[in-house]
Scaffold this active site. Sequence first.
Site, mmCIF file in Angstrom:
data_model
loop_
_atom_site.group_PDB
_atom_site.id
_atom_site.type_symbol
_atom_site.label_atom_id
_atom_site.label_comp_id
_atom_site.label_asym_id
_atom_site.label_seq_id
_atom_site.Cartn_x
_atom_site.Cartn_y
_atom_site.Cartn_z
ATOM 1 N N ASP A 1 2.328 -1.674 -4.472
ATOM 2 C CA ASP A 1 0.936 -1.241 -4.470
ATOM 3 C C ASP A 1 0.250 -1.886 -5.662
ATOM 4 O O ASP A 1 0.922 -2.400 -6.554
ATOM 5 C CB ASP A 1 0.843 0.293 -4.548
ATOM 6 C CG ASP A 1 -0.472 0.821 -4.008
ATOM 7 O OD1 ASP A 1 -1.497 0.651 -4.694
ATOM 8 O OD2 ASP A 1 -0.496 1.413 -2.913
ATOM 9 N N ILE A 2 -1.063 -1.807 -5.683
ATOM 10 C CA ILE A 2 -1.813 -2.388 -6.792
ATOM 11 C C ILE A 2 -1.792 -1.484 -8.020
ATOM 12 O O ILE A 2 -2.170 -1.886 -9.118
ATOM 13 C CB ILE A 2 -3.266 -2.692 -6.356
ATOM 14 C CG1 ILE A 2 -3.910 -3.721 -7.295
ATOM 15 C CG2 ILE A 2 -4.088 -1.409 -6.249
ATOM 16 C CD1 ILE A 2 -5.212 -4.291 -6.788
ATOM 17 N N LYS B 1 -10.013 -3.590 11.809
ATOM 18 C CA LYS B 1 -8.808 -3.177 12.543
ATOM 19 C C LYS B 1 -8.696 -3.884 13.892
ATOM 20 O O LYS B 1 -7.600 -4.280 14.308
ATOM 21 C CB LYS B 1 -8.785 -1.658 12.724
ATOM 22 C CG LYS B 1 -8.435 -0.894 11.456
ATOM 23 C CD LYS B 1 -7.057 -1.281 10.945
ATOM 24 C CE LYS B 1 -6.621 -0.486 9.738
ATOM 25 N NZ LYS B 1 -5.311 -0.928 9.213
ATOM 26 N N GLY C 1 0.812 -1.215 0.000
ATOM 27 C CA GLY C 1 0.000 0.000 0.000
ATOM 28 C C GLY C 1 0.842 1.259 0.000
ATOM 29 O O GLY C 1 0.476 2.274 0.602
ATOM 30 N N GLY D 1 -0.513 4.956 -0.830
ATOM 31 C CA GLY D 1 -1.552 5.571 -0.023
ATOM 32 C C GLY D 1 -1.049 6.747 0.786
ATOM 33 O O GLY D 1 0.106 7.179 0.660
ATOM 34 N N GLN D 2 -1.902 7.251 1.661
ATOM 35 C CA GLN D 2 -1.590 8.466 2.419
ATOM 36 C C GLN D 2 -0.344 8.296 3.288
ATOM 37 O O GLN D 2 0.533 9.152 3.306
ATOM 38 C CB GLN D 2 -2.785 8.867 3.284
ATOM 39 C CG GLN D 2 -2.599 10.212 3.984
ATOM 40 C CD GLN D 2 -3.744 10.551 4.909
ATOM 41 O OE1 GLN D 2 -4.285 9.668 5.583
ATOM 42 N NE2 GLN D 2 -4.127 11.811 4.955
ATOM 43 N N TYR E 1 -14.795 -1.081 9.033
ATOM 44 C CA TYR E 1 -13.384 -0.717 9.167
ATOM 45 C C TYR E 1 -12.892 -0.982 10.586
ATOM 46 O O TYR E 1 -11.821 -1.560 10.798
ATOM 47 C CB TYR E 1 -13.203 0.755 8.808
ATOM 48 C CG TYR E 1 -11.793 1.275 8.955
ATOM 49 C CD1 TYR E 1 -10.791 0.897 8.068
ATOM 50 C CD2 TYR E 1 -11.467 2.172 9.968
ATOM 51 C CE1 TYR E 1 -9.510 1.388 8.185
ATOM 52 C CE2 TYR E 1 -10.186 2.672 10.094
ATOM 53 C CZ TYR E 1 -9.207 2.279 9.198
ATOM 54 O OH TYR E 1 -7.929 2.765 9.325
#
Length: 319
Positions: free
Chosen positions: A36-37, A146, A10, A13-14, A142
């Site tokens: 990443d994808i 988590k 990932g 991402g951010q 979510y």
Amino acid sequence: MRMRTILVTGSEGQIGSELVPALRRIYGDSNVIASDIKVSPNSAGQGPYERLDVTDGRALMETAKKYRVDTIIHLAALLSATAETKPLAAWQINMNGLLNALEAARECKCRFFMPSSIGVFGPATPKKNTPQVTVQRPATMYGINKLSGELLCDYYHRKYGVDTRGLRFPGLISHAAPPGGGTTDYAVEMYFAAVERGSYTSYIAEGTYLDMMYMPDAIRAVIQLLEADESRLTCRNAYNVTAMSVSPEMIAEAIRRHIPTFTVTYCPDPARQAIADSWPDGMDCSAAQADWGFRPEYDLEKMTEDMLSNIAARVRQST
């Protein structure tokens, strides 16, 4: 044990878009494998990059073995608001992807990091000074992902001896990457809107306090935890960390000290407001402070000044 070769999932991402460059500055470009994808990564040309779908366990395992990694930082996930609109996809990516990453860490004997979130808490959790160990009954997919991830990492540590570590992040604010579908992304949007338009409509209501942290502090916390002496880790996969508890109007007021004409209106989105209302106002971070010296450097004023300066510079470059 110091990290030597690190695989980051990932990475676009951010968090990953700022963590990968920070890791490469410390450990060397060739020792940090971004993945990443996405087909066309922003990090291309700055070090190794692998296009990787974390739900493909074989590909993830092969990538870890190819580079002989000793650390896996698993960031690939759907965030809170997006996960609520795509709950089945969220389970597939967030949980099956995590299981694949943990299996790679077990097979390759890697240190392992997964970011957790304030989303693991729910309406029954104490909202103020939320304890490190407390009631966790999340009300979102979510949050369920988590919390399950925290428990799964604990299991892999107990069962297989995997050196798993994690942080419960608050909302993360960054000028380097666009919002990625999180409930607290209103804060990032507000800063960009202040510079670009001078006004913003908030989907989170006035008076809604949420934990926040500026991305440089988050990046530093990840690296500090991964480099910490394992014998000192009492919470391992779920350290509360935060820098400030703020409401939308507090951020707006901080912005107006630099852009006096900035205006904000409020039009709460029921879905995202419900998520925000289920989360803590502010977490107790004393365990992270005691175990590995966590100390944020940015408060609201310092973060606001840096955010506005960097966004303004970006706008000037694009015009």
